[in-house]
Design a protein around this motif. Sequence first.
Motif: not given
Lengths: 87, 183
Positions: A15, A59, B73, B136-138, B143
């Motif tokens: 990330e 990320a 966020s 919030r992450s991937e 995203m």
Amino acid sequence: MRLPCPLCGSRDHREFTYQGAAVMLDRPAPDAGAEAWDSYVHLRDNPAGATRELWYHGAGCGAWLVVARDTVTHAVFGAELARQVRR
Amino acid sequence: MVELTASAPFDAGMERTIGAVTLRAAETGPVTALMPYAGQERALSAALERAHGLEFPAAGRMTSAGQARCLWSGLDQAMLIGVEPDPALADHAAVVAQSDGWAALTLTGDAVADVLARLVPVDLRPAAFEQGASIRSELGHMMVILARTGPQQVTVMGFRSMAGTLLHELENAMTALAARPKG
């Protein structure tokens, strides 16, 4: 490798994006002279051991972090928001 | 003046069940990014409380009141969802309409955490990702905002331009998980 983001908690290193040594936060004054600016822009230590580095949590929360870690043992000691370090 | 017809990111009422997980298109209503100005987070939170009955969420959290939800966020950023923002919020924060920029899905069922474990590098099991959590992450390489919206439900919000990829990634993971032998 996992980094302890102060906002998001422990997160996987995928990330994050690495920027470089945290000396980038110590920007010299505009009139500090050629030597200070040459050092700021180009010269970096290459430490075996404890380092402080800038990482971007792209990320995740989008914050810039100052991460303290050890390049020999790979231990990660902690991370702070760069904007708090600057203050 | 040309009248344009609004279209949703996913087919209305889209619902797919694969294995122990059901994926549904989620209606978000208005989506507004709230980004408090420096030192204004408390003032913004008070204005939110007055106008919509909820606080500005702490990092990793979601607040809700009636139709309105506010999902954290990112650094100094949260998404107000489900209501049109009160104009008074603009005194304390950058207020940006993003309604058409997001695509939302819900995942419901016993194996939601197992599906998301294939795509998201964060522990999303109910014990670690409890009610009211919003992160919030991937997901894959995208995203996303992930919010726990029920004991067996997670809401995933991705960029609308990537809605097809989001659906594809989730369906792949659901299919692959369902194909594994039980036990």
